[in-house]
Scaffold this active site. Sequence first.
Site, PDB file in Angstrom:
ATOM      1  N   LYS A 108       0.807  -1.189   0.000  1.00  0.00           N
ATOM      2  CA  LYS A 108       0.000   0.000   0.000  1.00  0.00           C
ATOM      3  C   LYS A 108       0.855   1.259   0.000  1.00  0.00           C
ATOM      4  CE  LYS A 108      -3.227  -2.371   3.032  1.00  0.00           C
ATOM      5  NZ  LYS A 108      -3.492  -2.531   4.477  1.00  0.00           N
ATOM      6  N   GLY A 109       2.083   1.146   0.493  1.00  0.00           N
ATOM      7  CA  GLY A 109       2.894   2.321   0.798  1.00  0.00           C
ATOM      8  C   GLY A 109       3.017   3.370  -0.284  1.00  0.00           C
ATOM      9  N   ASP A 151       7.583   3.263  -2.280  1.00  0.00           N
ATOM     10  CA  ASP A 151       7.733   4.424  -1.396  1.00  0.00           C
ATOM     11  C   ASP A 151       9.134   4.506  -0.813  1.00  0.00           C
ATOM     12  OD1 ASP A 151       7.334   2.095   0.055  1.00  0.00           O
ATOM     13  OD2 ASP A 151       5.944   2.966   1.498  1.00  0.00           O
ATOM     14  N   ASP A 165      14.436  -0.097   2.080  1.00  0.00           N
ATOM     15  CA  ASP A 165      15.057  -0.214   3.400  1.00  0.00           C
ATOM     16  C   ASP A 165      16.117  -1.321   3.316  1.00  0.00           C
ATOM     17  OD1 ASP A 165      15.140   0.359   6.239  1.00  0.00           O
ATOM     18  OD2 ASP A 165      13.937  -1.424   6.584  1.00  0.00           O
ATOM     19  N   LYS A 191      16.952   4.285   2.179  1.00  0.00           N
ATOM     20  CA  LYS A 191      17.788   4.231   3.389  1.00  0.00           C
ATOM     21  C   LYS A 191      18.975   3.327   3.109  1.00  0.00           C
ATOM     22  CE  LYS A 191      14.138   4.247   6.937  1.00  0.00           C
ATOM     23  NZ  LYS A 191      13.551   3.325   7.930  1.00  0.00           N
ATOM     24  N   PHE A 235      12.813   5.872  11.609  1.00  0.00           N
ATOM     25  CA  PHE A 235      11.513   5.383  11.166  1.00  0.00           C
ATOM     26  C   PHE A 235      10.631   6.571  10.816  1.00  0.00           C
ATOM     27  CE2 PHE A 235       7.217   3.628  11.577  1.00  0.00           C
ATOM     28  CZ  PHE A 235       7.361   2.519  10.754  1.00  0.00           C
ATOM     29  N   ARG A 249      -0.898   7.279   7.009  1.00  0.00           N
ATOM     30  CA  ARG A 249      -0.640   7.277   5.558  1.00  0.00           C
ATOM     31  C   ARG A 249      -1.155   8.548   4.894  1.00  0.00           C
ATOM     32  NH1 ARG A 249       1.044   2.094   3.957  1.00  0.00           N
ATOM     33  NH2 ARG A 249       0.109   0.340   5.064  1.00  0.00           N
TER      34      ARG A 249
HETATM   35  P1  5GP Z   1      12.480  -3.428   2.572  1.00  0.00           P
HETATM   36  O1  5GP Z   1      13.120  -3.650   3.909  1.00  0.00           O
HETATM   37  O2  5GP Z   1      11.987  -4.702   1.984  1.00  0.00           O
HETATM   38  O3  5GP Z   1      13.392  -2.673   1.634  1.00  0.00           O
HETATM   39  O4  5GP Z   1      11.232  -2.503   2.802  1.00  0.00           O
HETATM   40  C1  5GP Z   1      10.056  -3.110   3.215  1.00  0.00           C
HETATM   41  C2  5GP Z   1       8.996  -2.130   3.559  1.00  0.00           C
HETATM   42  O5  5GP Z   1       9.234  -1.686   4.881  1.00  0.00           O
HETATM   43  C3  5GP Z   1       8.860  -0.852   2.765  1.00  0.00           C
HETATM   44  O6  5GP Z   1       8.185  -0.999   1.544  1.00  0.00           O
HETATM   45  C4  5GP Z   1       8.049  -0.022   3.735  1.00  0.00           C
HETATM   46  O7  5GP Z   1       6.683  -0.339   3.598  1.00  0.00           O
HETATM   47  C5  5GP Z   1       8.582  -0.480   5.069  1.00  0.00           C
HETATM   48  N1  5GP Z   1       9.488   0.515   5.643  1.00  0.00           N
HETATM   49  C6  5GP Z   1      10.823   0.557   5.605  1.00  0.00           C
HETATM   50  N2  5GP Z   1      11.317   1.616   6.271  1.00  0.00           N
HETATM   51  C7  5GP Z   1      10.225   2.285   6.731  1.00  0.00           C
HETATM   52  C8  5GP Z   1      10.043   3.492   7.490  1.00  0.00           C
HETATM   53  O8  5GP Z   1      10.958   4.212   7.872  1.00  0.00           O
HETATM   54  N3  5GP Z   1       8.753   3.824   7.780  1.00  0.00           N
HETATM   55  C9  5GP Z   1       7.683   3.087   7.386  1.00  0.00           C
HETATM   56  N4  5GP Z   1       6.469   3.522   7.714  1.00  0.00           N
HETATM   57  N5  5GP Z   1       7.818   1.960   6.665  1.00  0.00           N
HETATM   58  C10 5GP Z   1       9.075   1.569   6.335  1.00  0.00           C
HETATM   59 MG    MG Z   2       6.115  -0.578   1.040  1.00  0.00          MG
END
Ligand code: 5GP
Ligand code: MG
Length: 171
Positions: free
Chosen positions: A40-41, A97, A100, A128, A149, A162
Site C-alpha cells: 500500500k505504501g 515508497d 530499506d 535508506k 523510522f 498514511r
Molecule cells: P524493505 O526492507 O523490503 O526494503 O522494505 C520493506 C517495507 O518496509 C517498505 O516498503 C516499507 O513499507 C517499510 N518501511 C521501511 N522503512 C520504513 C520506514 O521508515 N517507515 C515506514 N512507515 N515503513 C518503512
Molecule cells: Mg512498502
Amino acid sequence: MKKTEVLFTKEQIKSKVKELAQIITNDYKDKNLLIVSLLKGSFIFTADLVREIDLDLRIEFMVTSSYMLSEESKGVVKIEHDLNCDIKEYDVLIVDDIIDTGYTMEFVYNHLIKREPKSLKMLTFLDKPSRRVVELNADYTGYKVEDVFIVGYGLNSGHYYRNIDHIFIFV
Ligand code: 5GP
Ligand code: MG
C-alpha cells in the site's frame, strides 16, 4: 496524534516528485511505459508522480508484504496481489515508497524479470542505504534518509498516518 520532527515538508515532496517525473518523462519518451506500483505504501506517491509524467503510460498495482524471520534475520516477502497482465511489450518501472533492507524491491524485480519485459527499472521515493541487506540500488531515487523510522505520505505506523501530507520522524 504523536508528531515529531518534520523530515520533508509538503513543498519539498512536491518539488522532488516533479523532478523525478521530468526525468522519467525524458527517459521514457520513446518507450512503452508501464508503472508497477507497490501497495500500500506507494499509493499516494504513485498518484502524484503519474500526474506529473507527461507521457502515455499504463499503471498496474501489486500488493506486497514483508516480515523478518528473526532466527535467520532474513526478510520474507509475500505477494498478496500479483500482476495479472502480460508485460512483454512494456518498459516496466517498479515504483515504491521506500527501500530499506532491499528485500521487497529485490523480490519484485526477480519476480518480474522472469516475465521478460522489454526493460525493467526501479524507482523509489525514499531510500535508506545504510539499512541495506541485499546489494541493490534503485535506478531513480528521490530523497536519501538516515536510519530513522518515518511516516506520512503513504508510509504507515500500524494502520495510520498514511494520509499525512508531509513526512515526519516517528519515535
Ligand atoms: P524493505 O526492507 O523490503 O526494503 O522494505 C520493506 C517495507 O518496509 C517498505 O516498503 C516499507 O513499507 C517499510 N518501511 C521501511 N522503512 C520504513 C520506514 O521508515 N517507515 C515506514 N512507515 N515503513 C518503512
Ligand atoms: Mg512498502
